[in-house]
Design an enzyme around this catalytic site. Structure first.
Site, PDB file in Angstrom:
ATOM      1  N   HIS A   1       0.816  -1.220   0.000  1.00  0.00           N
ATOM      2  CA  HIS A   1       0.000   0.000   0.000  1.00  0.00           C
ATOM      3  C   HIS A   1       0.850   1.272   0.000  1.00  0.00           C
ATOM      4  CE1 HIS A   1       0.384  -0.211   4.541  1.00  0.00           C
ATOM      5  NE2 HIS A   1       0.479   1.092   4.369  1.00  0.00           N
TER       6      HIS A   1
ATOM      7  N   ASP B   1       0.016  -7.658   1.378  1.00  0.00           N
ATOM      8  CA  ASP B   1       0.430  -6.256   1.488  1.00  0.00           C
ATOM      9  C   ASP B   1       1.952  -6.121   1.542  1.00  0.00           C
ATOM     10  OD1 ASP B   1       0.064  -3.521   1.581  1.00  0.00           O
ATOM     11  OD2 ASP B   1      -0.089  -3.454   3.779  1.00  0.00           O
TER      12      ASP B   1
ATOM     13  N   GLY C   1       3.309   6.550   8.268  1.00  0.00           N
ATOM     14  CA  GLY C   1       4.659   6.694   7.745  1.00  0.00           C
ATOM     15  C   GLY C   1       5.564   5.559   8.173  1.00  0.00           C
ATOM     16  N   ASN C   2       5.166   4.820   9.243  1.00  0.00           N
ATOM     17  CA  ASN C   2       5.911   3.642   9.662  1.00  0.00           C
ATOM     18  C   ASN C   2       5.633   2.433   8.770  1.00  0.00           C
ATOM     19  OD1 ASN C   2       5.976   4.841  12.842  1.00  0.00           O
ATOM     20  ND2 ASN C   2       7.698   3.554  12.214  1.00  0.00           N
ATOM     21  N   SER C   3       4.595   2.518   7.949  1.00  0.00           N
ATOM     22  CA  SER C   3       4.227   1.374   7.109  1.00  0.00           C
ATOM     23  C   SER C   3       5.396   0.910   6.254  1.00  0.00           C
ATOM     24  CB  SER C   3       3.055   1.757   6.194  1.00  0.00           C
ATOM     25  OG  SER C   3       1.852   1.817   6.908  1.00  0.00           O
TER      26      SER C   3
ATOM     27  N   ILE D   1      -5.243 -26.553  -1.668  1.00  0.00           N
ATOM     28  CA  ILE D   1      -5.747 -27.927  -1.608  1.00  0.00           C
ATOM     29  C   ILE D   1      -7.228 -28.006  -1.982  1.00  0.00           C
ATOM     30  CG2 ILE D   1      -4.018 -28.675   0.063  1.00  0.00           C
ATOM     31  CD1 ILE D   1      -6.194 -28.485   2.229  1.00  0.00           C
ATOM     32  N   GLY D   2      -7.875 -26.860  -2.201  1.00  0.00           N
ATOM     33  CA  GLY D   2      -9.228 -26.859  -2.743  1.00  0.00           C
ATOM     34  C   GLY D   2     -10.313 -27.319  -1.805  1.00  0.00           C
TER      35      GLY D   2
ATOM     36  N   ILE E   1     -13.442 -24.618   4.075  1.00  0.00           N
ATOM     37  CA  ILE E   1     -13.213 -24.899   5.490  1.00  0.00           C
ATOM     38  C   ILE E   1     -13.854 -23.847   6.375  1.00  0.00           C
ATOM     39  CG2 ILE E   1     -11.078 -26.186   5.141  1.00  0.00           C
ATOM     40  CD1 ILE E   1      -9.551 -23.594   5.773  1.00  0.00           C
TER      41      ILE E   1
END
Length: 509
Positions: free
Chosen positions: A137, A167, A240-242, A297-298, A301
């Site tokens: 982001h 992300d 700003g720490n992202s 694995i389809g 769940i």
């Protein structure tokens, strides 16, 4: 901003003195007893100065710019101020509007000018040759990306790859000398209470060091993504720490700071970091191919809650319950069945459905792995060959409320359900498959069924892990469960093509 922010006197002195006096006067048997209750190992706060000085050069600022082109079809705002032609303010308005990128002052026919949007984030170097990790982001939709080193050197960066679901993004710069770098750590070994240190670029201030502890593990925040297992920390993290690193006391990156929870926009001690055990696998794939390659694995769940665990005979609520499969899925081909509870995947415990999604995604594609499961009171192990996930968004049909169609049997009062055979009219009304046999036509408000989010139009496929063909069978199995003294019963329900197990209490109502 408020909520989740993604993209990271004198009277007191007197009271302290009084407490100190009370402790001094309390010497004797009582104080000796209190001393005996103190922990054997005193709390030691580590000195982080040398560590911070060593790590700071490897943490960078990430600056991005984006050109926002105005919509030429957008009509001018009638409330926008306009200067009267020929007035003393005409030139003033023209200059002001030009600076705002909104055309040439009073000329309504002028084309608005493109605007530049800039943003700042953080990142860290993982390879001296110039590989930088940050959040997706931070760089998303950017036209230009610049990495700013600790000595204020500006380097143009190219995007190697990014992954929206986790992300994460990987950048490459071309320095004229090897850059300081930091190693990955093992986030799975990090425990609640461990000391951590965050370094980043909060509010554009540049290299800033904060410290705290790990407050919680495996946090899912606001359904941010299907593989979220954030580390929660009270180390100050702000906008700003992202993209900046979260270090352990060995100087290893155990998290990438990504989000905060704040009603004010500033840190209140609740920050979230992507764990390194998830990030380093994704980053390695981005470096190799430019995109993430996930295991699959389809199986459809859901998490096992207390009611489901009781109905299945499990001692505790754990694992992931299989409700169905995608066609030709590896799980189905391996012999896994609806109603199985997956407890371990490739030797690692499955605590809930989100944990299983993470473990499968991290698994090596085409590798056979052992899966330990619970099936009808017995423990079994099957081998599943992991497939590759195709990144698509599943669409689930939504059913509207019923219109009070009279069922062919009375309300099942213990569950709050009105059910009946799926007649052609009901199949047409709820858009059901021809194979549907028993359909819900009404759900009593405040009932156990309503609490479990059952709706008119839901199709009941199984009760107590046995296929049913009629509404009378459902009622009979519920009565049998009551007579056997069971507290809950398990239903397999089809809601618009989405299969899920629902455990309903039979000892209520």
């Amino acid at each position: 901003m408020s909520g989740l922010l993604t993209r990271s006197g004198r009277r007191s002195a007197s009271r302290v003195a009084m407490i100190g006096l009370a402790l001094a006067l309390g010497a004797g048997p009582a104080s000796a007893q209190a001393e005996a209750q103190l922990p054997a190992t005193p709390l030691v706060i580590p000195g982080l100065g040398p560590l911070a000085n060593r790590l700071l050069p490897a943490v960078v600022n990430v600056s991005t710019s984006q050109t926002i082109k105005p919509d030429p079809k957008k009509k001018p705002d009638p409330d926008e101020p306009q200067a009267t032609p020929g007035s003393p303010f005409e030139e003033f308005f023209k200059d002001f509007m030009d600076r705002q990128g909104r055309g040439s002052g009073g000329d309504k026919g002028a084309t608005p000018k493109p605007q530049k949007s800039q943003a700042l984030g953080s990142g860290f170097v993982i390879d001296p040759a110039g590989l930088v990790v940050t959040n997706n982001h931070v760089i998303e939709d950017a036209d230009e990306i610049t990495v700013i080193l600790q000595d204020n050197t500006n380097l143009k960066a190219e995007l190697v790859g990014r992954d929206q679901k986790t992300d994460l993004a990987l950048l490459r710069v071309k320095p004229d000398h090897p850059l300081p770098s930091v190693p990955w750590g093992d986030s799975d070994k990090a425990k609640v209470g461990d000391w951590v240190m965050a370094i980043g670029n909060p509010f554009g201030l540049g290299g800033t060091v904060t410290s705290g502890i790990i407050s919680a593990r495996a946090r899912a925040i606001n359904d941010n993504g299907p593989y979220d297992e954030f580390l929660q920390t009270d180390a100050s993290i702000n906008r700003g720490n992202s993209g900046g690193p979260l270090f352990n006391t060995s100087g290893e990156v155990i998290g990438i700071n990504s989000a905060i929870f704040s009603p004010s926009g500033g840190s209140i001690g609740i920050g979230f970091a992507i764990p390194s055990d998830l990030a380093k696998n994704v980053i390695a794939q981005l470096q190799a191919t430019g995109r993430a390659r996930r295991g699959w694995i389809g199986a459809r769940i859901q998490t096992v809650n207390n009611d489901v665990a009781t109905a299945l005979g499990l001692d505790t609520a754990k694992g992931a319950l299989v409700g169905g499969f995608v066609d030709k899925s590896p799980a189905k081909e391996a012999g896994i069945q609806p109603g199985d509870v997956l407890l371990q995947f490739d030797g690692r415990d499955v605590t809930n459905s989100r944990r299983l999604s993470r473990l499968v995604a991290d698994a090596q594609v085409d590798k056979p792995v052992p899966v330990k499961l619970w099936r009808k009171g017995e423990m079994k192990t099957v081998m599943v060959k992991v497939g590759q996930a195709v990144e698509t968004e599943e669409q689930t049909a939504s059913l509207g409320p019923g219109t009070g169609i009279s069922p062919s049997m009375p309300l099942v009062k213990a569950l709050g359900l009105s059910i009946t055979e799926a007649t052609p009219d009901l199949k047409d009304k709820f858009k059901l498959d021809d194979s549907a046999n028993v359909v819900v036509v009404d759900v009593a408000k405040g009932s156990p069924a309503a609490d479990k989010d059952l709706h008119p139009g839901d199709v009941i496929l199984e009760v107590a892990q046995e296929e049913i063909k009629s509404a009378q069978e459902v009622a009979r199995k519920i009565e049998d469960a009551k007579k056997a003294g069971r507290k809950s019963i398990l239903l397999l329900v089809d809601h618009g093509g989405d299969l899920r197990f629902v455990a309903l209490r039979v000892d209520q109502g």
